[in-house]
Design an enzyme around this catalytic site. Structure first.
Site, mmCIF file in Angstrom:
data_model
loop_
_atom_site.group_PDB
_atom_site.id
_atom_site.type_symbol
_atom_site.label_atom_id
_atom_site.label_comp_id
_atom_site.label_asym_id
_atom_site.label_seq_id
_atom_site.Cartn_x
_atom_site.Cartn_y
_atom_site.Cartn_z
ATOM 1 N N ASN A 1 0.801 -1.233 0.000
ATOM 2 C CA ASN A 1 0.000 0.000 0.000
ATOM 3 C C ASN A 1 0.834 1.283 0.000
ATOM 4 O O ASN A 1 0.413 2.283 -0.586
ATOM 5 C CB ASN A 1 -0.995 -0.005 1.156
ATOM 6 C CG ASN A 1 -0.311 0.000 2.501
ATOM 7 O OD1 ASN A 1 0.761 -0.579 2.664
ATOM 8 N ND2 ASN A 1 -0.903 0.654 3.456
ATOM 9 N N GLU B 1 4.569 -4.673 12.157
ATOM 10 C CA GLU B 1 3.646 -3.538 11.976
ATOM 11 C C GLU B 1 2.462 -4.084 11.203
ATOM 12 O O GLU B 1 2.584 -4.396 10.014
ATOM 13 C CB GLU B 1 4.326 -2.415 11.182
ATOM 14 C CG GLU B 1 5.556 -1.821 11.845
ATOM 15 C CD GLU B 1 5.229 -0.994 13.073
ATOM 16 O OE1 GLU B 1 4.056 -0.629 13.262
ATOM 17 O OE2 GLU B 1 6.146 -0.741 13.868
ATOM 18 N N CYS C 1 -2.982 1.697 6.420
ATOM 19 C CA CYS C 1 -3.286 1.042 7.698
ATOM 20 C C CYS C 1 -3.834 2.029 8.718
ATOM 21 O O CYS C 1 -4.453 1.628 9.695
ATOM 22 C CB CYS C 1 -2.022 0.372 8.229
ATOM 23 S SG CYS C 1 -0.624 1.502 8.305
ATOM 24 N N GLU D 1 8.574 1.380 15.574
ATOM 25 C CA GLU D 1 9.585 1.962 14.699
ATOM 26 C C GLU D 1 9.627 3.453 15.020
ATOM 27 O O GLU D 1 8.641 4.008 15.501
ATOM 28 C CB GLU D 1 9.207 1.731 13.228
ATOM 29 C CG GLU D 1 9.251 0.248 12.838
ATOM 30 C CD GLU D 1 8.844 -0.017 11.389
ATOM 31 O OE1 GLU D 1 8.123 0.807 10.811
ATOM 32 O OE2 GLU D 1 9.249 -1.063 10.847
HETATM 33 P P1 NDP Z 1 0.382 -9.234 3.572
HETATM 34 O O1 NDP Z 1 0.513 -9.646 4.989
HETATM 35 O O2 NDP Z 1 -0.420 -10.067 2.668
HETATM 36 O O3 NDP Z 1 1.819 -9.119 2.892
HETATM 37 C C1 NDP Z 1 2.841 -8.309 3.411
HETATM 38 C C2 NDP Z 1 4.169 -8.812 2.880
HETATM 39 O O4 NDP Z 1 4.438 -10.107 3.415
HETATM 40 C C3 NDP Z 1 4.218 -8.971 1.367
HETATM 41 O O5 NDP Z 1 5.499 -8.651 0.900
HETATM 42 C C4 NDP Z 1 3.921 -10.451 1.211
HETATM 43 O O6 NDP Z 1 4.343 -10.953 -0.018
HETATM 44 C C5 NDP Z 1 4.718 -11.013 2.367
HETATM 45 N N1 NDP Z 1 4.339 -12.352 2.809
HETATM 46 C C6 NDP Z 1 3.168 -13.010 2.625
HETATM 47 N N2 NDP Z 1 3.251 -14.244 3.195
HETATM 48 C C7 NDP Z 1 4.474 -14.355 3.733
HETATM 49 C C8 NDP Z 1 5.154 -15.376 4.452
HETATM 50 N N3 NDP Z 1 4.597 -16.553 4.732
HETATM 51 N N4 NDP Z 1 6.412 -15.144 4.859
HETATM 52 C C9 NDP Z 1 7.007 -13.965 4.615
HETATM 53 N N5 NDP Z 1 6.433 -12.963 3.912
HETATM 54 C C10 NDP Z 1 5.174 -13.152 3.489
HETATM 55 O O7 NDP Z 1 -0.134 -7.735 3.613
HETATM 56 P P2 NDP Z 1 -0.541 -6.825 2.382
HETATM 57 O O8 NDP Z 1 0.607 -6.704 1.452
HETATM 58 O O9 NDP Z 1 -1.863 -7.282 1.876
HETATM 59 O O10 NDP Z 1 -0.703 -5.401 3.094
HETATM 60 C C11 NDP Z 1 -1.861 -4.955 3.682
HETATM 61 C C12 NDP Z 1 -1.780 -5.099 5.194
HETATM 62 O O11 NDP Z 1 -0.657 -4.403 5.695
HETATM 63 C C13 NDP Z 1 -2.978 -4.491 5.880
HETATM 64 O O12 NDP Z 1 -3.415 -5.354 6.889
HETATM 65 C C14 NDP Z 1 -2.424 -3.220 6.483
HETATM 66 O O13 NDP Z 1 -3.120 -2.763 7.617
HETATM 67 C C15 NDP Z 1 -1.029 -3.631 6.828
HETATM 68 N N6 NDP Z 1 -0.166 -2.474 6.969
HETATM 69 C C16 NDP Z 1 0.281 -2.134 8.218
HETATM 70 C C17 NDP Z 1 1.043 -1.001 8.393
HETATM 71 C C18 NDP Z 1 1.562 -0.607 9.735
HETATM 72 O O14 NDP Z 1 2.453 0.231 9.780
HETATM 73 N N7 NDP Z 1 1.057 -1.167 10.819
HETATM 74 C C19 NDP Z 1 1.379 -0.131 7.263
HETATM 75 C C20 NDP Z 1 0.871 -0.592 6.004
HETATM 76 C C21 NDP Z 1 0.116 -1.721 5.877
HETATM 77 P P3 NDP Z 1 3.272 -11.082 -1.210
HETATM 78 O O15 NDP Z 1 2.790 -9.698 -1.486
HETATM 79 O O16 NDP Z 1 4.054 -11.655 -2.300
HETATM 80 O O17 NDP Z 1 2.186 -11.986 -0.704
#
Ligand code: NDP
Length: 492
Positions: free
Chosen positions: A150, A248, A282, A472
């Protein structure tokens, strides 16, 4: 079409298996880039390169490392327009937003940690005439950095900058949906002359490349931003290995509007906090609670403002909201709205695709409200069911908000704290005592008052409950990416 490559040991290389997958432009549904489908063997090579680079990099003087960070920031500035366009094509965010928020913040992340590094002092404490202790903050090794789709390059740089500033090396795995700007960043890092192996990029799927990175025995720390479900899985993987872990995660953030709010001044920002980046931040406020005295008038004004938001081509300067990131995500958001409607929620605006947009994963700004808002016992019962419903407890991560009334401070604090999440909360009030009093009672990592998403990088950032683990920020990132060693010396 562009074919991306991994960046390992200072060189761009194809994945060992020669496999790629297509990443779509969500505005056109056409293939935009081809992304390496890397596997564990690619991750292992990247980790080996990072491990080999560690001693040379960590032994460099802090000022030298800080200078490299500044060079990377300058490289981002120099390619800002290209990065903003790529971010928009990858994710669907308006290019104007990427150009004013994501990309400048990415450069700032490097400059910020260069500054922190240059001005850092360590702690020393004399015990008596012949003995004193001091603290060394030592780098740890290879950091595994995993980021979501995002705010792709902005969140990634928020991890890379402190990791390498403090002498670690790293392997980065961006989201499969938004790898393009990370690839450009790898070119910027190469061109900045960073020693090879200090930063490595491995592109691919989370369950493959991401999982391999998390599991790798030579990666002693994982910094992850993403969804709570993935965060939990990563947590389970690394716990037996005793790795350092920063999470996060997701949020379901309350926006609380008190009757003394200065709406004339704040309405636009309240609307922005609901729908910026298609609600795919988020920190967006997705549960809006409004003091009952102003509920009707607030809702009317909010809906009017939401209807005026321009949804369309993210490359168009006038656009406020582009498409959602993917077809799957659009379907998830549609599912939430359909279920809410089936439960009797009123759709005050939106609820589907804008009629003028035939292609792309678009969804209109959507405002939902509970069925009844009066004070009758029937109305209160239906409000109770509403507060317990899925739309009020699960993260939609799209342009969908609910607006519900509240009657007292205690009630709204209870509602705000009622989900499993605790990332942020926003209060809108003219009363300083309400602001301080309510802020103290909220379960959230950040509380904003009469502002939203204002970030002072020196401050801790993170979530409580299922929104995360750790923080962070200036000191917090330094503490995560280093280990403290106390040296105690007797010198008589
Ligand atoms: P995901 O949890 O689906 O993916 C995040 C990252 O993790 C991606 O690079 C993904 O790869 C990777 N990933 C997925 N499965 C694994 C695994 N088993 N082991 C290691 N890495 C893995 O989240 P989204 O990308 O859909 O992002 C949206 C989410 O992020 C929302 O819930 C949002 O709230 C949260 N978010 C939180 C923030 C914060 O600061 N607290 C800031 C921004 C977003 P791939 O894309 O290839 O699946």
């Amino acid at each position: 079409m562009i074919r991306l490559s991994n960046f390992v040991d200072g060189t761009h290389v194809a994945p060992e298996n020669g496999k790629y997958f297509a990443s779509l432009n969500p505005a056109t549904e056409e293939v935009h880039v081809e992304v390496p489908r890397s596997e564990a063997s690619d991750v292992s090579k990247a980790v080996a390169a990072a491990k080999a680079a560690f001693s040379g990099w960590s032994e460099r003087r802090a000022e030298v490392r800080a200078d490299f960070l500044d060079k990377i920031a300058a490289g981002i500035d120099a390619r800002a327009e290209e990065l903003a366009r790529a971010e928009s094509l990858d994710q669907g965010k308006p290019m104007s937003l990427a150009a004013t928020l994501d990309i400048p913040r990415a450069a700032h992340n490097f400059r910020f940690f260069a500054g922190v590094l240059r001005h850092e002092l360590s702690v020393a404490a004399p015990m008596d005439r012949s003995m004193f202790s001091y603290v060394r903050r030592e780098p740890i090794g290879v950091a595994g950095l995993i980021s979501p789709w995002n705010l792709p390059v902005y969140l990634l740089t928020w991890k890379i900058a402190p990791a390498i500033a403090y002498g670690n090396t790293c392997v980065v795995k961006p989201s499969e949906m938004t790898s393009h700007t990370a690839f450009i960043l790898s070119e910027i890092i190469r061109d900045a002359g960073l020693p090879r192996g200090v930063v490595n990029f491995v592109f691919g799927l989370g369950g493959e490349a991401g999982q391999a990175l998390v599991e790798h025995k030579d990666v002693p720390m994982i910094s992850f931003t993403g969804g709570t479900v993935t965060g939990r899985k990563i947590s389970e993987t690394v716990a037996p290995q005793m790795k350092k872990l920063s999470l996060e995660l997701g949020g379901k953030n309350p926006t609380i509007v008190f009757k003394d709010v200065n709406l004339k001044k704040h309405l636009k920002m309240i609307v922005r906090s609901a729908f910026l980046n298609q609600g795919e931040i988020c920190l967006c406020g997705s549960r809006i609670y409004v003091e009952r005295d102003i509920y009707e008038s607030f809702t009317e004004a909010f809906v009017k403002e939401a209807r005026e938001l321009i949804v369309g081509d993210p490359l168009d300067k006038a656009t406020f909201m582009g498409p959602l990131v993917s077809k799957e995500h659009l379907e998830k958001v549609q599912g939430f709205v359909a279920e809410a409607k089936a439960q009797g929620l009123r759709v005050l605006t939106g609820g589907g695709r804008p009629e003028n947009l035939k292609n792309g994963f678009y969804f209109s700004p959507t405002v939902l409200a509970p069925e009844a808002t009066g004070k009758s016992s029937e109305g209160m019962a239906s409000e109770k069911a509403f507060h317990a419903s899925k739309i009020q407890s699960d993260e939609v991560f799209g342009p969908v908000v609910t607006i519900a009334p509240f009657d007292s401070e205690n009630e709204v604090v209870g509602l705000a704290n009622s989900t499993k999440y605790g990332l942020s909360a926003t209060l809108w009030t003219d009363s300083l005592s309400t602001a301080h009093g309510v802020a103290a009672k909220l379960h959230a990592g950040t509380v904003w008052v009469n502002t939203w998403m204002s970030r002072d990088l020196r401050m801790p950032f993170g979530g409580v409950k299922e929104s995360g683990l750790g923080r962070e920020g200036q000191l917090d990132s330094v503490h995560f990416f280093t280990e403290a060693k106390t040296v105690c010396i007797r010198h008589d």
